[in-house]
Motif scaffolding. Sequence first.
Motif, short mmCIF file in Angstrom:
data_model
loop_
_atom_site.label_atom_id
_atom_site.label_comp_id
_atom_site.label_asym_id
_atom_site.label_seq_id
_atom_site.Cartn_x
_atom_site.Cartn_y
_atom_site.Cartn_z
N SER A 40 11.90 -2.15 -4.84
CA SER A 40 11.05 -2.35 -3.67
C SER A 40 9.75 -3.06 -4.04
N VAL A 41 9.18 -2.69 -5.18
CA VAL A 41 7.97 -3.36 -5.67
C VAL A 41 8.27 -4.84 -5.90
N ALA A 42 9.35 -5.13 -6.59
CA ALA A 42 9.70 -6.52 -6.88
C ALA A 42 9.90 -7.31 -5.58
N ARG A 43 10.63 -6.75 -4.66
CA ARG A 43 10.88 -7.44 -3.38
C ARG A 43 9.58 -7.65 -2.60
N SER A 44 8.71 -6.66 -2.59
CA SER A 44 7.45 -6.80 -1.86
C SER A 44 6.55 -7.87 -2.49
N LEU A 45 6.50 -7.89 -3.82
CA LEU A 45 5.72 -8.93 -4.49
C LEU A 45 6.32 -10.31 -4.26
N THR B 8 0.83 -1.20 0.00
CA THR B 8 0.00 0.00 0.00
C THR B 8 0.86 1.25 0.00
N THR B 9 1.98 1.20 0.69
CA THR B 9 2.90 2.34 0.70
C THR B 9 3.47 2.58 -0.69
N LEU B 10 3.90 1.52 -1.36
CA LEU B 10 4.44 1.64 -2.71
C LEU B 10 3.37 2.08 -3.70
N ALA B 11 2.15 1.58 -3.52
CA ALA B 11 1.05 1.95 -4.41
C ALA B 11 0.72 3.43 -4.30
N ALA B 12 0.89 3.97 -3.11
CA ALA B 12 0.55 5.38 -2.88
C ALA B 12 1.59 6.34 -3.44
N ALA C 104 9.33 6.26 -11.01
CA ALA C 104 10.10 5.59 -12.06
C ALA C 104 11.49 5.25 -11.57
N SER C 105 11.78 5.52 -10.31
CA SER C 105 13.14 5.29 -9.80
C SER C 105 13.43 3.79 -9.69
N ALA C 106 14.67 3.47 -9.83
CA ALA C 106 15.11 2.08 -9.69
C ALA C 106 14.80 1.55 -8.30
N THR C 107 14.93 2.40 -7.30
CA THR C 107 14.66 1.99 -5.93
C THR C 107 13.20 1.58 -5.76
N TRP C 108 12.28 2.36 -6.33
CA TRP C 108 10.86 2.02 -6.23
C TRP C 108 10.58 0.69 -6.90
N TRP C 109 11.08 0.50 -8.12
CA TRP C 109 10.84 -0.74 -8.85
C TRP C 109 11.43 -1.94 -8.10
#
Length: 131
Positions: A24-29, A9-13, A17-22
């Motif tokens: 984090s998304v991959a790790r969370s999934l 939910t934090t990432l969705a909010a 386009a940053s590499a860090t966000w992507w």
Amino acid sequence: LEARTTPLTTLAAEPSASATWWLSVARSLDALGDRLSMQLAADVGPGGSFADVLWHEPSLSSRVGRVSAQGTRLLERVRTVRRSVSRFAGEPARARDVSAELASIANEERHYSHRVRELFWDAYNRDIGGD
């Protein structure tokens, strides 16, 4: 159901386009997929928690089937979105789409967890209460 803050939910909010966000998304999934896989392995099949519910309360068989199917669909959806993240990582135009998927998955996971808890609670109450 009360919404809760999770990594998804934090990432969705905060789509980015940053590499860090992507990453984090991959790790969370990945973490959610691993957790769901372990939960389904413990719940489904012979000797699983759902089999125990059915042994004690056969009348719950249709609910067990629906909850089990919901967990399987959720896991497949997590895996599908994870593959998309690998394919589209870093593409600014895709961040919002992925963000929407994350929010939806987080909501679906919350509902699934709630249904599992309700199923076990209902089985427990019926077993104790003799219904």
